[in-house]
Design a protein around this motif. Structure first.
Motif, PDB file in Angstrom:
ATOM      1  N   HIS A   1     -40.640  -7.470 -41.194  1.00 20.06           N
ATOM      2  CA  HIS A   1     -41.744  -7.112 -42.099  1.00 20.06           C
ATOM      3  C   HIS A   1     -42.118  -5.633 -41.923  1.00 20.06           C
ATOM      4  CE1 HIS A   1     -45.325  -7.615 -44.537  1.00 20.06           C
ATOM      5  NE2 HIS A   1     -46.006  -7.011 -43.583  1.00 20.06           N
ATOM      6  N   LEU A   2     -42.226  -5.194 -40.703  1.00 23.40           N
ATOM      7  CA  LEU A   2     -42.567  -3.806 -40.406  1.00 23.40           C
ATOM      8  C   LEU A   2     -41.542  -2.853 -41.015  1.00 23.40           C
ATOM      9  CD1 LEU A   2     -44.286  -1.750 -38.750  1.00 23.40           C
ATOM     10  CD2 LEU A   2     -42.679  -2.131 -36.890  1.00 23.40           C
ATOM     11  N   ALA A   3     -40.265  -3.178 -40.851  1.00 19.58           N
ATOM     12  CA  ALA A   3     -39.212  -2.328 -41.410  1.00 19.58           C
ATOM     13  C   ALA A   3     -39.318  -2.256 -42.933  1.00 19.58           C
ATOM     14  CB  ALA A   3     -37.848  -2.861 -40.990  1.00 19.58           C
ATOM     15  N   ARG A   4     -39.471  -3.390 -43.560  1.00 15.59           N
ATOM     16  CA  ARG A   4     -39.535  -3.419 -45.031  1.00 15.59           C
ATOM     17  C   ARG A   4     -40.775  -2.712 -45.563  1.00 15.59           C
ATOM     18  NH1 ARG A   4     -37.509  -9.266 -44.457  1.00 15.59           N
ATOM     19  NH2 ARG A   4     -35.272  -8.990 -44.717  1.00 15.59           N
ATOM     20  N   GLU A   5     -41.889  -2.837 -44.850  1.00 13.39           N
ATOM     21  CA  GLU A   5     -43.119  -2.147 -45.257  1.00 13.39           C
ATOM     22  C   GLU A   5     -42.952  -0.625 -45.200  1.00 13.39           C
ATOM     23  OE1 GLU A   5     -46.378  -3.054 -46.298  1.00 13.39           O
ATOM     24  OE2 GLU A   5     -45.258  -4.850 -46.825  1.00 13.39           O
ATOM     25  N   ASN A   6     -41.977  -0.176 -44.402  1.00 12.43           N
ATOM     26  CA  ASN A   6     -41.701   1.268 -44.286  1.00 12.43           C
ATOM     27  C   ASN A   6     -40.428   1.660 -45.031  1.00 12.43           C
ATOM     28  OD1 ASN A   6     -43.757   2.585 -42.358  1.00 12.43           O
ATOM     29  ND2 ASN A   6     -43.336   0.573 -41.477  1.00 12.43           N
ATOM     30  N   ASN A   7     -40.088   0.853 -46.039  1.00  8.16           N
ATOM     31  CA  ASN A   7     -38.948   1.135 -46.923  1.00  8.16           C
ATOM     32  C   ASN A   7     -37.624   1.279 -46.182  1.00  8.16           C
ATOM     33  OD1 ASN A   7     -40.619   1.152 -49.245  1.00  8.16           O
ATOM     34  ND2 ASN A   7     -41.281   3.203 -48.700  1.00  8.16           N
ATOM     35  N   MET A   8     -37.440   0.456 -45.179  1.00  8.52           N
ATOM     36  CA  MET A   8     -36.194   0.443 -44.415  1.00  8.52           C
ATOM     37  C   MET A   8     -35.524  -0.912 -44.560  1.00  8.52           C
ATOM     38  SD  MET A   8     -37.399   2.371 -41.004  1.00  8.52           S
ATOM     39  CE  MET A   8     -38.152   3.971 -41.074  1.00  8.52           C
ATOM     40  N   LEU A   9     -34.219  -0.935 -44.364  1.00 10.33           N
ATOM     41  CA  LEU A   9     -33.445  -2.154 -44.451  1.00 10.33           C
ATOM     42  C   LEU A   9     -33.136  -2.649 -43.033  1.00 10.33           C
ATOM     43  CD1 LEU A   9     -31.817  -4.214 -46.106  1.00 10.33           C
ATOM     44  CD2 LEU A   9     -29.888  -2.628 -45.955  1.00 10.33           C
ATOM     45  N   PRO A  10     -33.779  -3.744 -42.598  1.00 10.42           N
ATOM     46  CA  PRO A  10     -33.527  -4.241 -41.249  1.00 10.42           C
ATOM     47  C   PRO A  10     -32.280  -5.119 -41.178  1.00 10.42           C
ATOM     48  CG  PRO A  10     -35.227  -5.546 -42.309  1.00 10.42           C
ATOM     49  CD  PRO A  10     -34.853  -4.473 -43.269  1.00 10.42           C
ATOM     50  N   VAL A  11     -31.537  -4.962 -40.096  1.00 14.80           N
ATOM     51  CA  VAL A  11     -30.385  -5.816 -39.802  1.00 14.80           C
ATOM     52  C   VAL A  11     -30.470  -6.234 -38.345  1.00 14.80           C
ATOM     53  CG1 VAL A  11     -28.867  -4.855 -41.591  1.00 14.80           C
ATOM     54  CG2 VAL A  11     -28.865  -3.871 -39.305  1.00 14.80           C
ATOM     55  N   THR A  12     -29.924  -7.397 -38.040  1.00 14.46           N
ATOM     56  CA  THR A  12     -29.962  -7.915 -36.684  1.00 14.46           C
ATOM     57  C   THR A  12     -28.797  -7.394 -35.874  1.00 14.46           C
ATOM     58  OG1 THR A  12     -31.033  -9.919 -37.472  1.00 14.46           O
ATOM     59  CG2 THR A  12     -30.014 -10.038 -35.307  1.00 14.46           C
ATOM     60  N   VAL A  13     -29.063  -7.044 -34.629  1.00 11.69           N
ATOM     61  CA  VAL A  13     -28.021  -6.649 -33.673  1.00 11.69           C
ATOM     62  C   VAL A  13     -27.853  -7.783 -32.695  1.00 11.69           C
ATOM     63  CG1 VAL A  13     -27.412  -5.035 -31.833  1.00 11.69           C
ATOM     64  CG2 VAL A  13     -28.564  -4.212 -33.874  1.00 11.69           C
ATOM     65  N   HIS A  14     -26.642  -8.156 -32.393  1.00  7.30           N
ATOM     66  CA  HIS A  14     -26.394  -9.242 -31.447  1.00  7.30           C
ATOM     67  C   HIS A  14     -26.099  -8.686 -30.072  1.00  7.30           C
ATOM     68  CE1 HIS A  14     -26.222 -12.273 -34.565  1.00  7.30           C
ATOM     69  NE2 HIS A  14     -25.649 -11.357 -35.287  1.00  7.30           N
TER      70      HIS A  14
END
Length: 74
Positions: free
Chosen positions: A61-74
């Motif tokens: 949510h934080l990433a999207r609110e700052n116009n960023m595309l979040p992806v998960t790192v394993h």
């Protein structure tokens, strides 16, 4: 395929979300997280930590609110 692509722009706007064990944090930070055993760290493409939050949903949510595309790192 003859399309030119600027690879330097590839990582712009992407942030990486990864789980962090509270036990791996410095002692002063462990005191501040209370009973949490796992937190989530948000990093930019250069590996710089931008945020440390209580749960994965909040990190995305934080990433999207700052116009960023979040992806998960394993």
């Amino acid at each position: 395929m003859d399309t030119k692509f600027d690879l330097e722009k590839l990582g712009q706007g992407i942030v990486y979300v990864k789980p962090i064990l509270a036990a791996e944090l410095p002692e002063e930070m462990r005191e501040r997280v209370g009973d949490l055993e796992e937190l989530f760290s948000v990093h930019n493409a250069d590996g710089e930590q931008l945020a440390l939050v209580a749960d994965r949903k909040m990190a995305f949510h934080l990433a999207r609110e700052n116009n960023m595309l979040p992806v998960t790192v394993h």
